[in-house]
Design an enzyme around this catalytic site. Structure first.
Site, PDB file in Angstrom:
ATOM      1  N   LYS A 155      -9.997  10.339 -15.585  1.00 14.68           N
ATOM      2  CA  LYS A 155      -9.370   9.104 -15.409  1.00 14.68           C
ATOM      3  C   LYS A 155      -8.820   9.055 -17.240  1.00 14.68           C
ATOM      4  CE  LYS A 155     -10.519   5.458 -11.977  1.00 14.68           C
ATOM      5  NZ  LYS A 155     -10.706   6.410 -11.543  1.00 14.68           N
ATOM      6  N   GLU A 188     -12.805  -0.097 -20.765  1.00 15.67           N
ATOM      7  CA  GLU A 188     -11.537  -0.474 -20.438  1.00 15.67           C
ATOM      8  C   GLU A 188     -11.817  -1.244 -21.534  1.00 15.67           C
ATOM      9  OE1 GLU A 188      -9.428  -0.371 -17.554  1.00 15.67           O
ATOM     10  OE2 GLU A 188      -8.744   1.815 -17.335  1.00 15.67           O
ATOM     11  N   HIS A 195     -13.649  -6.423  -7.596  1.00 18.73           N
ATOM     12  CA  HIS A 195     -13.245  -4.984  -8.112  1.00 18.73           C
ATOM     13  C   HIS A 195     -12.216  -4.581  -6.495  1.00 18.73           C
ATOM     14  CE1 HIS A 195     -14.738  -6.091 -11.830  1.00 18.73           C
ATOM     15  NE2 HIS A 195     -15.841  -5.818 -10.795  1.00 18.73           N
ATOM     16  N   ARG A 232      -3.345  10.612  -3.191  1.00 15.62           N
ATOM     17  CA  ARG A 232      -3.545   9.853  -2.223  1.00 15.62           C
ATOM     18  C   ARG A 232      -2.918   9.474  -1.533  1.00 15.62           C
ATOM     19  NH1 ARG A 232      -6.262   6.203  -2.008  1.00 15.62           N
ATOM     20  NH2 ARG A 232      -7.672   5.275  -3.459  1.00 15.62           N
TER      21      ARG A 232
END
Length: 643
Positions: free
Chosen positions: A120, A204, A239, A296
């Site tokens: 990421k 983040e 999440h 994916r």
């Protein structure tokens, strides 16, 4: 390099996605190969395949994550291609390279694309260069606590820790304030290492009330790339997505186009090929920020298939064989609305803890227009602690959002599950909630409406329930029969009492409720005072009756008050395992004094960590577990003497 002739496809996955891939592969004339662990030997995906290969082991690391075993399975079965599904090795560049080195065809993107988006942190840099807006955060190489503390201070709280190499909520923690960072980082790193074999994290800024909107992209080997509209995946717990729909409600045509074109730029920036999803956070002002790209197929791909009429797995196979995309961007269909819910074996009343056991009752809704069910289990299957607890997905399509919602709600009403806890009732509450009806969606939906979505257990069961249960119990035990079953009335107990009305008595228990039921007999003979056969489901398995009542399946047993009291006495002062799993950390010592809320033991199950905490202040009087132990649900782990 020419592609090998494709006649046989190995699916390197399990559960509902393996079954779904095999369905399309067979429709395309391909032979299918299932792989399985030792605990999945009789699983549904194995039963549905043309051939099977036993990988051995129980844990994912010993089976579905073992690259060498998977390649051996492909060779021994004669497969020319491997479809990784989602999760497991689907975004692992080492696996993709090994498949290519073995001369096999991977139904997925090239290694370079997986590598580009697999981290990421690296993906953020690529997206910044491509002009895609980013959420403020830290994506650096330094992974020590001090580096994260410095970054957190610069970004500002609240923050979101995320596993750099994965998704699906694994290794993801919200950090509200500085004193929570160290513990959250350590736990997230352990989860990431267990789920993805990579403990690297990123940080983040945690946006308040954002929507999670993602774009389905598809690219071929000839330079063409499309976006197949968007999906709203804002309703999440821990999440992880629970409800997904397409198209996303309330987006203007201009915003849809801007997000779609940004997603295509992201895919083209890494030379993408195949099915992928670019995920964005969308705030209330209409600004969107790149989150990540999943290289994916997504769990929620059926809603895109429903509004486009396309088979994305078929497209994956065709693109992998070198065929061009069959349509242009302007030709991408958009018809109606679709909503999907994920059905999990979990307990919403216990912070969505996974539930394991046997699916004693598993009934799916009847097929019909606008209805689709992608499941990976059947009645009698076992839900183990080793893998993700998702049982399947229910998808409804309609001419508009409300028709899709009503159809899906009806499907959920027809669904019946017993033997493990599930989120079935929770999903019904979401779809029926006025805020969902009004499409008031954001990632805080569940937390904001928790009181309505997670109400406490209902009060005492009514007398009608207990009478139905008593009649059903006697029927399944052979004491009473339907009027049309051809049995003699003389096989029924008469309940005769001299000088008094004929009456039968049963003492029953359903969870923590108990009831003594008196049944009056018809003077003409038989127990005919109530029509219990109107209930949609009654079954007896062993000594437990499963009775569906007002949309819920209740377990009913003959009551033994003495045995119940003995069990309660044995559990006083004990903290037990809420599910099957493994002990990863024991945080206290014998004789240690703890406060209420103190974490005592950390249990890992279904790739997630769960802390067993002290319900009150006290002293640890016994430890009945060690790190590395496998424990069953209900096993006593710690004895606590209250202060």
């Amino acid at each position: 390099m020419s592609q090998p002739t494709l006649t046989t496809l190995l699916v390197a996955n399990r559960g509902e996605i393996a079954c779904r891939i095999m369905r399309t592969a067979k429709a395309m004339g391909l032979s299918t190969v299932a792989v399985h662990s030792s605990v999945d030997r009789d699983a549904r995906h194995v039963r549905e395949a043309d051939r099977r290969v036993d990988l051995g082991g129980a844990k994912a690391s010993e089976s579905y994550l073992d690259i060498a075993k998977l390649l051996d399975a492909a060779r021994s079965s004669g497969a020319q291609a491997i479809h990784p599904g989602y999760g497991f090795l689907s975004e692992n560049p080492q696996f993709a390279q090994a498949v290519a080195d073995a001369g096999l065809l991977l139904i997925g993107p090239p290694v370079s694309a997986i590598e580009a988006m697999g981290s990421k942190s690296a993906a953020k840099a690529l997206m910044a260069a491509a002009g895609v807006p980013l959420v403020p955060g830290y994506h650096g190489e330094a992974q020590d606590l001090r580096a994260f503390q410095q970054a957190a201070d610069a970004i500002g709280y609240p923050l979101l820790l995320k596993a750099s190499a994965g998704g699906g909520g694994k290794g993801m923690k919200v950090v509200e304030q500085p004193d929570q960072l160290a513990e959250a980082l350590a736990s997230a790193q352990r989860e990431a290492q267990s789920a993805f074999g990579d403990a690297r994290m990123l940080l983040e800024k945690y946006l308040l009330q954002p929507r999670h909107v993602e774009i389905q992209v598809f690219a071929d080997q000839h330079g063409h790339c499309l976006y197949l509209h968007e999906r709203d995946c804002s309703i999440q717990r821990r999440h992880q997505k629970v409800v997904e729909e397409a198209p996303a409600p309330g987006l203007s045509p201009a915003l849809r186009q801007a997000m779609g074109e940004a997603a295509v730029r992201a895919a083209q920036a890494i030379g993408y090929v195949g099915a992928g999803t670019v995920e964005f956070l969308l705030d209330a002002r209409g600004d969107f920020f790149f989150m990540e790209m999943n290289t994916r197929l997504q769990v929620e791909h059926p809603v895109t298939e429903a509004i486009t009429g396309l088979d994305l797995v078929a497209w994956q196979i065709e693109v992998a064989r070198g065929e061009p995309l069959p349509i242009s961007q302007a030709q991408v269909p958009l018809q109606g609305h679709a909503i999907e819910v994920r059905l999990y074996a979990e307990d919403p009343q216990q912070d969505f803890l996974p539930s394991t056991g046997t699916l004693v009752v598993y009934r799916e809704p009847a097929p019909g227009e606008g209805r689709r069910i992608d499941s990976g289990v059947d009645q009698g299957d076992t839900v183990s602690p080793y893998y993700d607890p998702m049982l399947g997905k229910l998808i409804a399509w309609g001419q508009d959002r409300e028709q899709a919602r009503q159809r899906l709600l009806a499907m959920l009403e027809e669904m019946a599950i017993a033997g493990v806890r599930s989120n079935l009732r929770f999903l019904r509450h979401i779809l029926a909630h006025p805020a969902f009806v009004a499409a008031e969606l954001d990632t805080g939906f569940i937390a904001r409406h928790a009181a309505e979505l997670l109400p406490p257990p209902s009060g005492p069961l009514p007398s009608e329930f207990w009478k139905n249960a008593a009649m059903a119990w006697l029927h399944w035990r052979g004491y009473v029969h339907r009027a049309d079953d051809g049995q003699s009335p003389w096989t029924e107990p008469s309940g005769l009492r001299l000088g008094q009305p004929a009456r039968g008595v049963l003492s029953l228990r359903s969870q923590d409720q108990r009831q003594v039921v008196s049944l009056d007999y018809d003077p003409r003979g038989g127990l005919a005072q109530i029509d219990w056969l109107r209930q949609p489901l009654t079954e007896l398995h062993g000594d437990t009756l499963y009775l569906q009542w007002q949309g819920e399946v209740h377990e009913v047993e003959l009551d033994d008050p003495a045995a119940a009291a003995s069990h309660a006495d044995a559990c006083v002062g004990g903290l037990s395992a809420p599910m099957n799993g493994s002990i990863v950390r024991v945080l206290v010592e014998l004789g240690q004094t703890v406060e209420a809320g103190t974490a005592l033991v950390v249990l890992e199950a279904m790739k997630m960590e769960h802390s067993i905490r002290a319900p009150e202040a006290g002293t640890v009087s016994a430890l009945m577990c060690e790190e590395g132990n496998m424990v069953s649900e209900g096993t006593l782990l710690v004895a606590l003497t209250p202060s």
